[in-house]
Design an enzyme around this catalytic site. Sequence first.
Site, mmCIF file in Angstrom:
data_model
loop_
_atom_site.group_PDB
_atom_site.id
_atom_site.type_symbol
_atom_site.label_atom_id
_atom_site.label_comp_id
_atom_site.label_asym_id
_atom_site.label_seq_id
_atom_site.Cartn_x
_atom_site.Cartn_y
_atom_site.Cartn_z
ATOM 1 N N LYS A 196 0.841 -1.207 0.000
ATOM 2 C CA LYS A 196 0.000 0.000 0.000
ATOM 3 C C LYS A 196 0.875 1.257 0.000
ATOM 4 C CE LYS A 196 -2.807 -0.715 3.670
ATOM 5 N NZ LYS A 196 -3.916 -0.510 4.623
ATOM 6 N N LYS A 223 2.808 1.939 2.517
ATOM 7 C CA LYS A 223 2.808 2.414 3.910
ATOM 8 C C LYS A 223 3.792 1.564 4.704
ATOM 9 C CE LYS A 223 -1.465 4.252 5.678
ATOM 10 N NZ LYS A 223 -2.692 4.021 6.432
#
Length: 151
Positions: A44, A46
């Site tokens: 993602k 992240k």
Amino acid sequence: MKTVITYGTFDLYHVGHVRLLSRLRELGDRLVVGCSTDEFNSRKGKRSVMPYEQRVEILRACRYVDDVFPENNWEQKRGDILREKADIFAMGDDWLGKFNDLSDIVEVVYLPRTKDISTTEVRQLVKALHRDKINQVRSAVSHLASLVDNL
Ligand code: C2G
């Protein structure tokens, strides 16, 4: 038994997460949460501060959460909804419209995010506090050094 399902990273757990989970629990009788694994987070884009196991433990400790399972990819939601017999799929409205394709098997709901709090902001706040502390130590050390010089 109305089941609500949601997904997220829930890193650096904060009131934005708690208030969302509380409102989601109000929508039904049972709330299940797909917690993003560390590997999925990197996909993602992240990098969470807290490892997956700790984020799961914190979610399980939340009074509004009835069960937690791993979120490994974007594609698993449909299968999860069927497995959990979810009636409502709900997310904060930063995801508004992103999961409408699920509306053929579940009611899709987006709730307003809690303002002025996010994992990023918590991370920045901690960094700022850390920076202040380092500056305080630096000035104390230089003050001590000048005292020693004047001995
Ligand atoms: N949230 C909120 N208010 C905030 C911060 C977050 O309501 N101030 C909500 C988000 O909208 C999301 C949930 O809390 O519904 C979890 O947020 P994140 O941990 O940031 O999750 P995210 O990275 O958005 O992952 O497949 C979906 C993804 O896994 C969602």
